[in-house]
Design an enzyme around this catalytic site. Structure first.
Site, PDB file in Angstrom:
ATOM      1  N   SER A 112       0.751  -1.133   0.122  1.00 37.73           N
ATOM      2  CA  SER A 112      -0.088  -0.040   0.105  1.00 37.73           C
ATOM      3  C   SER A 112       0.833   1.166   0.028  1.00 37.73           C
ATOM      4  CB  SER A 112      -0.978  -0.149   1.292  1.00 37.73           C
ATOM      5  OG  SER A 112      -1.637  -1.056   1.341  1.00 37.73           O
ATOM      6  N   LYS A 141     -11.891   2.040   5.753  1.00 36.44           N
ATOM      7  CA  LYS A 141     -10.873   2.942   6.660  1.00 36.44           C
ATOM      8  C   LYS A 141     -11.376   4.190   6.949  1.00 36.44           C
ATOM      9  CE  LYS A 141      -6.753   0.302   4.543  1.00 36.44           C
ATOM     10  NZ  LYS A 141      -5.720   0.547   3.888  1.00 36.44           N
ATOM     11  N   CYS A 445     -20.639  35.163 -15.016  1.00 36.99           N
ATOM     12  CA  CYS A 445     -21.450  34.009 -14.504  1.00 36.99           C
ATOM     13  C   CYS A 445     -22.591  33.629 -15.608  1.00 36.99           C
ATOM     14  CB  CYS A 445     -21.996  34.416 -13.423  1.00 36.99           C
ATOM     15  SG  CYS A 445     -20.784  34.749 -11.885  1.00 36.99           S
TER      16      CYS A 445
END
Length: 517
Positions: A112, A141, A445
């Site tokens: 890993s 995890k 925008c």
């Protein structure tokens, strides 16, 4: 016996605690192999050695039946006891060097890794492959940080392009993000992930075979696209000349279909962007709630994500809207307003680029510069003050947009005195527009909204959509500024909306000032 030849494309990592209650772990393993799993790792952290060996023998009997290698997680004793094809170790387990000594030269050994330094050490220590993670948050995890595709790519680029070390990605890999991870992690050095390692997406699925088939299909699709990206394949892309000739029809089609665009947008300019979208011929919905993002994804045709006014609820909605748009192949336009101005904006931009596939990034020079730095693109940099760029812009703006587009496998539209659009293969400069557009709030925008409307009716060529979206508003800006009733930015604002509505398809061709680069 020589070392097995391994196909790493779909790598199952087992977890008894997450196995679907409708079947045994052994059934999960066999069903997953029937669905396309090419490599199996048996991970049982809590089993005593004798019980681990007993389970490993049973699993090995299944994997040998289908000629699929079996690796044992973090227990060399078990791997040797059952003569498994190899083992996988973590950074906190037995060292890679010691594991190789115990296993011998003909067993598969993986480790890993979560940093470029760990990856380089694994290569030097004799690993056959590395597991790169954690990519996304996962049930198995709880990492301090996730890498996302950008972090995975950084590790791939730390490795020699021609070294035989194989790479797989792990952590939150699902069928709805596999393709994006493979494509966006592809390194500038030509490195592409060799496989995906999956836990919950297979063992926790109701049907492990179906889940595996979908994951394997998504990996192959992503790998093929990433390969074309690395090779610079232009297959299926219209020439710039063809795109320019198509612009009138794009405007006609937009007005005929009036596509619905979901805006998760800057509330300062929400009214302006809605009006501009309507004037152009599209249909806006301004919906900043994460709760309804999934439902809206079923009815909208495109999505705009604008970080101009950041709030926690806006960001949550952006993630949900982008994720569901990706699942349904609806185009996502990202406007990283003021991305370089604050840490919050930089980190939000990074998270959005990691959390979803963005089809089109639209920004000014400073915003594109920030995006370039976040994705590890080696270009010139431009400072920002608030949402505005500082300085005179890039020395070579066309090269910048092309580099960012190539790295992110998307279209990049950079606005300024001259606008630049690139998909990494085709790049143009658009010289239309008027200075008044830069003197009213929200003109940029509005461009993002215009691009999203065109993207909704041009799903197979987002480059054409970006060119059309910018050109349409720039032409409207020119026409508005030329009106006798316009005396400055205030009167220009109202006239601008009028001229967006008045724009004709013929003007999109006859008045365009666009140069291929």
């Amino acid at each position: 016996m020589s070392k097995p030849v391994v196909d790493y494309s779909l790598y199952l990592v087992t977890d008894s605690g997450l196995n679907h209650p409708s079947r045994t772990l052994l059934q999960s393993v066999e069903d997953s192999i029937l669905g396309g799993v090419t490599l199996v790792q048996l991970r049982e952290k809590d089993l005593p050695t004798d019980a681990f060996i007993d389970l490993a023998r049973k699993v090995h009997a299944i994997t040998k039946k289908y000629n699929v290698p079996l690796l044992i997680n973090d227990n060399i004793e078990v791997a040797l006891a059952i003569d498994a094809e190899g083992a996988h170790v973590g950074q906190d387990d037995i060292s890679c060097v010691k594991a190789r000594q115990l296993l011998g030269p003909n067993k598969i050994l993986g480790i890993s890794t979560g940093t470029p330094e760990e990856a380089k050490k694994a290569l030097a220590d004799g690993a056959d492959y590395i597991g790169i993670g954690t990519c996304f948050m996962t049930q198995t995890k709880s990492p301090k940080r996730t890498l996302g595709p950008i972090g995975v790519r950084t590790i791939l680029e730390a490795l020699p392009a021609d070294h035989p070390l194989k790479t797989v990605v792990i952590g939150g890999i699902k069928d709805d993000n596999t393709r994006r991870v493979i494509i966006h992690s592809a390194g500038a050095n030509g490195r592409i992930l060799d496989g995906i390692a999956v836990v919950t997406g297979i063992v926790g699925a109701k049907d492990a075979k179906v889940a595996s088939e979908k994951l394997h299909s998504e990996f192959k699709a992503g790998f093929d696209i990433a390969t074309k990206k690395i090779k610079g394949d232009m297959t299926g892309r219209a020439t710039v000349d063809s795109v320019l000739k198509s612009l009138p029809q794009l405007l006609t089609t937009l007005r005929e279909k009036s596509p619905l665009t979901h805006h998760v947008s800057n509330y300062v300019v929400m009214n302006d962007t809605a009006n501009a979208t309507l004037a152009l011929g599209g249909s806006p919905i301004m919906a900043p709630s994460a709760v309804e993002a999934e439902d809206l994804s079923n009815v909208v045709s495109s999505v705009v994500l604008n970080i101009g006014t950041l709030t926690e609820s806006f960001v949550d909605c952006m993630y949900e809207a982008g994720k569901h748009a990706n699942r349904q192949s609806k185009p996502v336009v990202f406007d990283p307003v003021g991305a370089g101005a604050t840490t919050l904006r930089r980190e939000t931009t990074r998270k959005i680029l990691n959390a979803m596939h963005v089809d089109i990034i639209k920004g000014n020079a400073g915003e594109i510069s920030t995006v370039a730095s976040l994705i590890g693109c080696d270009t010139e940099s431009i400072a920002m003050r608030g949402v505005d760029s500082l300085g005179n812009g890039f020395v070579n703006p066309a090269a910048v947009v092309q580099a960012v587009a190539t790295r992110e496998n998307c279209v990049v539209a950079m606005t300024g005195t001259i606008d630049y659009v690139s998909d990494g293969y085709r790049t143009v400069a658009i010289e239309n527009g008027h200075a008044y557009q830069g003197r009213i709030t929200g003109s940029g925008c509005m461009v993002a909204s215009s691009i999203a409307s065109f993207a909704a009716i041009s799903p197979n060529d987002h480059f054409a959509a970006a060119v059309a979206g910018i050109l349409a508003l720039n032409l409207a800006g020119e026409h508005a500024a030329a009106r006798s009733d316009v005396h400055g930015p205030g009167t220009f604002r109202a006239a601008f909306i009028d001229e967006i509505a008045n724009l004709t398809p013929e003007q999109m061709l006859s008045e365009a000032k666009i140069k291929a680069i």
